[in-house]
Design a protein around this motif. Sequence first.
Motif, PDB file in Angstrom:
ATOM      1  N   MET A   1       0.805  -1.129  -0.083  1.00 26.70           N
ATOM      2  CA  MET A   1       0.109   0.150  -0.221  1.00 26.70           C
ATOM      3  C   MET A   1       0.900   1.448   0.025  1.00 26.70           C
ATOM      4  N   ASN A   2       0.259   2.278  -0.626  1.00 22.48           N
ATOM      5  CA  ASN A   2       0.889   3.506  -0.772  1.00 22.48           C
ATOM      6  C   ASN A   2       0.163   4.613   0.173  1.00 22.48           C
ATOM      7  N   VAL A   3       0.657   5.591   1.051  1.00 30.37           N
ATOM      8  CA  VAL A   3       0.154   6.522   1.657  1.00 30.37           C
ATOM      9  C   VAL A   3       0.757   7.666   1.081  1.00 30.37           C
ATOM     10  N   VAL A   4      -0.217   8.788   0.730  1.00 30.68           N
ATOM     11  CA  VAL A   4       0.212  10.041   0.148  1.00 30.68           C
ATOM     12  C   VAL A   4      -0.170  11.164   1.141  1.00 30.68           C
ATOM     13  N   LEU A   5       0.901  12.080   1.545  1.00 28.19           N
ATOM     14  CA  LEU A   5       0.336  13.123   2.307  1.00 28.19           C
ATOM     15  C   LEU A   5       0.508  14.261   1.385  1.00 28.19           C
ATOM     16  N   TYR A   6      -0.507  15.140   1.036  1.00 24.60           N
ATOM     17  CA  TYR A   6      -0.205  16.314   0.315  1.00 24.60           C
ATOM     18  C   TYR A   6       0.022  17.651   1.293  1.00 24.60           C
ATOM     19  N   GLN A   7       0.949  18.024   1.098  1.00 26.42           N
ATOM     20  CA  GLN A   7       1.683  19.298   1.802  1.00 26.42           C
ATOM     21  C   GLN A   7       1.219  19.119   3.303  1.00 26.42           C
ATOM     22  N   PRO A   8       1.741  18.086   4.056  1.00 26.86           N
ATOM     23  CA  PRO A   8       1.610  18.070   5.223  1.00 26.86           C
ATOM     24  C   PRO A   8       2.018  19.087   6.149  1.00 26.86           C
ATOM     25  N   GLU A   9       1.405  19.775   7.182  1.00 29.86           N
ATOM     26  CA  GLU A   9       1.934  20.896   7.821  1.00 29.86           C
ATOM     27  C   GLU A   9       2.260  20.670   9.413  1.00 29.86           C
ATOM     28  N   ILE A  10       1.647  19.686   9.999  1.00 26.48           N
ATOM     29  CA  ILE A  10       1.982  19.452  11.500  1.00 26.48           C
ATOM     30  C   ILE A  10       3.029  18.010  11.726  1.00 26.48           C
ATOM     31  N   PRO A  11       4.309  18.370  11.959  1.00 25.84           N
ATOM     32  CA  PRO A  11       5.086  17.325  12.229  1.00 25.84           C
ATOM     33  C   PRO A  11       4.865  16.071  12.935  1.00 25.84           C
TER      34      PRO A  11
ATOM     35  N   ASN B   1      -6.342  -2.539  -3.884  1.00 22.27           N
ATOM     36  CA  ASN B   1      -5.424  -3.625  -4.369  1.00 22.27           C
ATOM     37  C   ASN B   1      -4.024  -3.303  -3.440  1.00 22.27           C
ATOM     38  N   GLU B   2      -3.128  -4.193  -3.636  1.00 20.60           N
ATOM     39  CA  GLU B   2      -2.056  -4.159  -2.522  1.00 20.60           C
ATOM     40  C   GLU B   2      -0.919  -2.760  -3.122  1.00 20.60           C
ATOM     41  N   ASP B   3      -1.159  -2.379  -4.259  1.00 21.01           N
ATOM     42  CA  ASP B   3      -0.459  -1.306  -4.773  1.00 21.01           C
ATOM     43  C   ASP B   3      -1.126   0.227  -4.898  1.00 21.01           C
ATOM     44  N   ASP B   4      -2.129   0.082  -4.317  1.00 19.66           N
ATOM     45  CA  ASP B   4      -3.010   1.459  -4.408  1.00 19.66           C
ATOM     46  C   ASP B   4      -2.394   2.499  -3.793  1.00 19.66           C
ATOM     47  N   PHE B   5      -2.892   3.807  -4.106  1.00 15.01           N
ATOM     48  CA  PHE B   5      -2.420   5.040  -3.288  1.00 15.01           C
ATOM     49  C   PHE B   5      -3.575   5.465  -2.536  1.00 15.01           C
ATOM     50  N   LEU B   6      -3.497   5.949  -1.136  1.00 13.81           N
ATOM     51  CA  LEU B   6      -4.379   6.367  -0.478  1.00 13.81           C
ATOM     52  C   LEU B   6      -3.939   7.766  -0.177  1.00 13.81           C
TER      53      LEU B   6
END
Length: 152
Positions: free
Chosen positions: A1-11, A91-96
């Motif tokens: 799986m893939n996790v995507v963070l768009y411009q995360p702000e809070i460490p 699927n196993e290789d999807d992006f969230l």
Amino acid sequence: MNVVLYQPEIPPNTGNIARTCACTGASLHLIRPLGFSTDEKSLRRAGLDYWDKLDIHYYDNLEELFAEYADSNFYFATKFADNYYDKMDYNEDDFLVFGRETAGLPDYILENQPEQCIRIPMRKNIRSLNLANSVSIVLYEALRQNNWSNLV
């Protein structure tokens, strides 16, 4: 799986999400600009001793990510979606993909790909769940659907 963070702000949110990715084997994709530094000194000071256990990738924008993984499935978490996160087939290789803590995802994503937008049910008149909690909820559902993908 893939996790995507768009411009995360809070460490601390990103730190908690990174720990979840390290524990599950999910790849972490960060879209710049970031609201914090990921240099070695900053990571050590924050106690992120598992950062080296991550499969982590950096991008200057979402389009760069989409171009690199053009044949992949992307799911966009937003409280404005009609689709519940647990009703999708992952699927196993999807992006969230998860948006900024203060502004969420860009409008063009939500408008152009509504069938790929997902939400976590919650009470009305509540702003949102914490980003790290949201990632954990959706990621673990996707992993469950894939028979826990190499987890023990």
